[in-house]
Each structure stands twice: as C-alpha cells, then as structure tokens.
Design an enzyme around this catalytic site. Structure first.
Site, PDB file in Angstrom:
ATOM      1  N   ASP A  45      -1.315   6.002   0.403  1.00 17.74           N
ATOM      2  CA  ASP A  45      -2.536   5.178   0.496  1.00 17.74           C
ATOM      3  C   ASP A  45      -2.924   4.975   1.959  1.00 17.74           C
ATOM      4  O   ASP A  45      -4.089   5.097   2.332  1.00 17.74           O
ATOM      5  CB  ASP A  45      -2.400   3.843  -0.262  1.00 17.74           C
ATOM      6  CG  ASP A  45      -1.234   2.965   0.145  1.00 17.74           C
ATOM      7  OD1 ASP A  45      -0.320   3.436   0.865  1.00 17.74           O
ATOM      8  OD2 ASP A  45      -1.221   1.778  -0.267  1.00 17.74           O
ATOM      9  N   SER A 132       4.820  -7.685  -6.480  1.00 19.12           N
ATOM     10  CA  SER A 132       4.771  -9.146  -6.609  1.00 19.12           C
ATOM     11  C   SER A 132       4.058  -9.751  -5.399  1.00 19.12           C
ATOM     12  O   SER A 132       3.439 -10.812  -5.511  1.00 19.12           O
ATOM     13  CB  SER A 132       6.179  -9.722  -6.718  1.00 19.12           C
ATOM     14  OG  SER A 132       6.897  -9.597  -5.506  1.00 19.12           O
ATOM     15  N   SER A 133       4.126  -9.071  -4.254  1.00 17.53           N
ATOM     16  CA  SER A 133       3.496  -9.651  -3.053  1.00 17.53           C
ATOM     17  C   SER A 133       1.981  -9.660  -3.185  1.00 17.53           C
ATOM     18  O   SER A 133       1.339 -10.680  -2.911  1.00 17.53           O
ATOM     19  CB  SER A 133       3.944  -8.924  -1.785  1.00 17.53           C
ATOM     20  OG  SER A 133       3.600  -7.557  -1.806  1.00 17.53           O
ATOM     21  N   ASP A 177      -2.003  -1.682  -3.428  1.00 12.43           N
ATOM     22  CA  ASP A 177      -1.547  -2.809  -4.247  1.00 12.43           C
ATOM     23  C   ASP A 177      -2.661  -3.838  -4.454  1.00 12.43           C
ATOM     24  O   ASP A 177      -2.958  -4.237  -5.578  1.00 12.43           O
ATOM     25  CB  ASP A 177      -0.340  -3.490  -3.596  1.00 12.43           C
ATOM     26  CG  ASP A 177       0.850  -2.544  -3.485  1.00 12.43           C
ATOM     27  OD1 ASP A 177       0.739  -1.394  -3.941  1.00 12.43           O
ATOM     28  OD2 ASP A 177       1.881  -2.966  -2.930  1.00 12.43           O
TER      29      ASP A 177
HETATM   30  P1  ADP Z   1       7.057  -6.204  -4.087  1.00 11.32           P
HETATM   31  O1  ADP Z   1       5.656  -6.484  -3.673  1.00 11.32           O
HETATM   32  O2  ADP Z   1       7.284  -4.778  -4.440  1.00 11.32           O
HETATM   33  O3  ADP Z   1       7.577  -7.113  -5.166  1.00 11.32           O
HETATM   34  P2  ADP Z   1       7.573  -7.025  -1.373  1.00 11.32           P
HETATM   35  O4  ADP Z   1       8.776  -6.916  -0.505  1.00 11.32           O
HETATM   36  O5  ADP Z   1       6.302  -6.401  -0.916  1.00 11.32           O
HETATM   37  O6  ADP Z   1       7.989  -6.453  -2.802  1.00 11.32           O
HETATM   38  O7  ADP Z   1       7.244  -8.535  -1.658  1.00 11.32           O
HETATM   39  C1  ADP Z   1       8.264  -9.402  -2.115  1.00 11.32           C
HETATM   40  C2  ADP Z   1       8.148 -10.738  -1.385  1.00 11.32           C
HETATM   41  O8  ADP Z   1       6.934 -11.409  -1.813  1.00 11.32           O
HETATM   42  C3  ADP Z   1       9.268 -11.683  -1.722  1.00 11.32           C
HETATM   43  O9  ADP Z   1      10.407 -11.475  -0.877  1.00 11.32           O
HETATM   44  C4  ADP Z   1       8.613 -13.030  -1.470  1.00 11.32           C
HETATM   45  O10 ADP Z   1       8.585 -13.295  -0.081  1.00 11.32           O
HETATM   46  C5  ADP Z   1       7.168 -12.794  -1.908  1.00 11.32           C
HETATM   47  N1  ADP Z   1       6.938 -13.184  -3.328  1.00 11.32           N
HETATM   48  C6  ADP Z   1       6.500 -12.403  -4.317  1.00 11.32           C
HETATM   49  N2  ADP Z   1       6.399 -13.073  -5.482  1.00 11.32           N
HETATM   50  C7  ADP Z   1       6.804 -14.329  -5.228  1.00 11.32           C
HETATM   51  C8  ADP Z   1       6.932 -15.528  -6.024  1.00 11.32           C
HETATM   52  N3  ADP Z   1       6.644 -15.554  -7.320  1.00 11.32           N
HETATM   53  N4  ADP Z   1       7.366 -16.647  -5.397  1.00 11.32           N
HETATM   54  C9  ADP Z   1       7.661 -16.641  -4.087  1.00 11.32           C
HETATM   55  N5  ADP Z   1       7.565 -15.554  -3.302  1.00 11.32           N
HETATM   56  C10 ADP Z   1       7.137 -14.412  -3.845  1.00 11.32           C
HETATM   57 MG    MG Z   2       4.684  -5.737  -1.961  1.00  7.59          MG
END
Ligand code: ADP
Ligand code: MG
Length: 354
Positions: A45, A132-133, A177
C-alpha cells in the site's frame, strides 16, 4: 453514527458500561469501526500498489462524553502491555496515543472537540494483523465527530486517522487499513488502488471459504521492522528512479537484479505482489479458486523469503493447512506474527464440520 438507543451490540454495551464505571458519565455517545483482514497485497500500500482487504464483522466500539476537567481521559477493556502511563491522558505513551492522536488531528483540523472521556471495548484481536489500531482510530474519530454533531467524509476520516498513526503512534503505515475500515461494509472485500485512493467492492465466490488462524505470536520488534521495510522499499524506488515501486513497468523489472541484494529482494516482493493482487481479482471474478489459492501461497513465500516478515510459527501454520488440503494460505497484515488467512472450498469446510 448509531445512537445509543439503537445499539444492541454486546461490544457497544460493554463500551458504555465501562465508560459509566470509569468516568461516571451516563450519557455517552458511541462510535464504532470494524477490523479488517487482508486477502492479498501486503507491504505494497505504501508503494502505491493495489490491495484486497475485507472488513471483519468484529468491531471496536468507543463511548465518549465531554470530560468534567480540562484533559482527555482514556480507558479500555484491553489489558495489554502498552497501558497508558499518565491516567489523565496528558502524556499519551501507551495505547492511548492512538486515541489521543486522533483527537489531536481533529482539533488541528479545527473541529471543536472539547476535553473528553473515552472508553474502548473491542472484539478485534489486538496486535494480530487484523487492524485493531485502525479500528480504534476510526471508532474514536466517528465518536468524537458525532459528539459535536458534525460529519466528515469517509476519505477524510481515513486520511486523518492514518496521519494520527504516523504522527502520534509512530507507525509509518500505508492507507490500506484506515481506508478499508472506513469504506468497506462488514464482510465486504474491496480492491483499493492505493495510488489513486479509489476502491470498489469485490464479490467473493460462494464456493470460497476464508478462515483466519491466529498464531498467537505478537512480535515486539514489529514497529521497527515495519518502518525498516518501508525505508527499504523507498530506497529501492529512488535507485530505480520511480516515485513509487508500483509504478515500475514490467519491462524494467530486470533492473531490480542490479540493486543491492536486500533492496532487490524487497523490490521483487513489491512488484510481484502488485501483479498477484490483480491476478487474484481476476481469479475471483472467474471463480478459479485453485488459482486464487496458488496466489496466496506465492504471496506467503515472497513475504517469507524476499520481505523477511514471516515467523517460523506462521510458516508452520501455512504448511499444516496446506497439508490438510486448503486451496492456499498466507500470513496477513504487517507480519512479525499475527494471523494466517486460509482459503478453502466451502464444500470442504462443510465436509470437515460434518
Ligand atoms: P493491529 O493493528 O494489527 O492489531 P498494531 O500494532 O498496528 O496491530 O496495533 C495494536 C495496538 O493498537 C495495540 O498495541 C494498542 O496500542 C492499540 N489498540 C488496538 N486496539 C485497542 C483496544 N481495544 N484498546 C486499547 N488499545 C488498542
Ligand atoms: Mg495496525
């Protein structure tokens, strides 16, 4: 933006309950966003390539209300290792930097967001390559914009949240994303042209079943590794004299061999992965599931051998499901752990279950 009274989702209820418990405010607004899984097209991307992500049914919900004090405050159900250092959000260093970053970017864009309290609940696995981010960022953006009765086009939310991740969370991510999370409906795959910033829905054949297997591996070096790969890709583009590696015409691919060996491997992954995404879209359109599976396996081998972002645990899962008759499988997301995506024939899945 769902209103509180139409929210029946368990995750939304958890976010509101957590907000009431942590901050005592009973009239929280909510915002939500899905995670995503990338079917094919990783680490391209940010090189201007095409990618094929799908929004998940799993979502992150944020409950938000004006704070009584002058500072933003954050809490989440998630108890990972990057918990906020300062309880009042004044020095966002843990996961709160994602949420604080979105608020900072909204305020910089002259949206009058007051000091807020934010509670987060999520069904998206965190740090597993399922974004999740971006789900957190977009849920915060939607909730905060809803709080002030505003609106913002999906494209602007995606770009604002990507900027928040760059400037505040320190990950130089591409746009996949945030774009997928703001543009695809749950369960919908999209073909996104990351150079043109345009996406179209892609129908998945009924005979195709997609599974996601979480390796459970969460790699501490992930952020540094991601930035290093991006730097390699940009260095290769400079040496080849193109603005973005996805622009390199196939007639010039042989020039990649003259790059320093590591950059050559990175560049080879990018140009071939771009071609694989286009071939995958064609395979889905013609319902050629065998070809689709082969492309996933080729993508995995490239991410493992040329891009060096897989792990032994992930490779072992890919080999195992392949031995069990899957059409194909690959690591998905930024790598260094996380999830494997598996493609099977839907009748094979029913056969296994019965
Ligand atoms: P991905 O996006 O693949 O899950 P990333 O490393 O980009 O992995 O993002 C993960 C980070 O985003 C976590 O370490 C945390 O800091 C933050 N995060 C994501 N979801 C949550 C949540 N529900 N509560 C708190 N922090 C979160
Ligand atoms: Mg991420």
């Amino acid at each position: 933006m769902p209103r509180v009274h139409d929210v029946h989702d368990g995750c939304a209820v958890r976010a509101m309950a957590l907000h009431a418990e942590a901050f005592g405010a009973s009239h929280a607004q909510v915002g939500c966003a899905s995670g995503r899984v990338n079917l094919i097209g990783d680490h391209i991307d940010y090189a201007g390539g095409p990618v094929l992500p799908m929004a998940l049914h799993e979502q992150t919900w944020v409950a938000i209300a004006p704070a009584r004090g002058e500072v933003d405050r954050f809490t989440s159900e998630w108890r990972g290792d990057d918990q906020p250092q300062a309880a009042d959000g004044s020095d966002a260093m843990g996961w709160d930097r994602y949420a604080a970053g979105v608020l900072a970017e909204l305020r910089a864009a002259r949206r009058a967001i007051p000091p807020v309290t934010i509670a987060v609940a999520s069904d998206v696995p965190v740090g597993a390559g399922l974004s999740s981010s971006a789900a957190l960022e977009v849920a915060v953006a939607r909730a905060a914009i809803g709080l002030i009765g505003g609106t913002m086009p999906a494209r602007d939310i995606a770009l604002l949240c990507q900027r928040a991740e760059h400037m505040h969370a320190g990950t130089p991510c591409g746009i996949m994303d945030q774009w997928c999370v703001t543009h695809a409906r749950a369960g919908e795959a999209i073909l996104l042209d990351c150079a043109a910033l345009a996406s179209t829905p892609v129908a998945l054949p009924r005979g195709l079943a997609i599974d996601i297997i979480d390796s459970g591996v969460r790699h501490a070096l992930r952020d540094g590794g991601y930035a290093a790969r991006r730097a390699d890709v940009e260095a290769a583009a400079r040496l080849l004299g193109v603005a973005q590696l996805a622009d390199l015409a196939a007639a010039r691919w042989s020039e990649i061999d003259a790059l320093p060996p590591r950059l050559a491997r990175r560049a080879r992954h990018v140009v071939r992965e771009c071609a694989r995404v286009r071939a995958a879209v064609e395979a889905l359109a013609t319902e050629d599931l065998t070809r689709f599976g082969e492309l996933l396996l080729e993508s995995h081998a490239s991410l493992r051998d040329d891009f060096d972002v897989s792990t032994p645990e992930i490779d072992a899962i890919v080999e195992r499901v392949r031995g069990e008759g899957a059409l194909g499988a690959r690591m998905t997301g930024g790598g260094f752990g996380g999830c494997v995506i598996v493609a099977r024939r839907a009748d094979a899945v029913r056969g296994d279950a019965g």
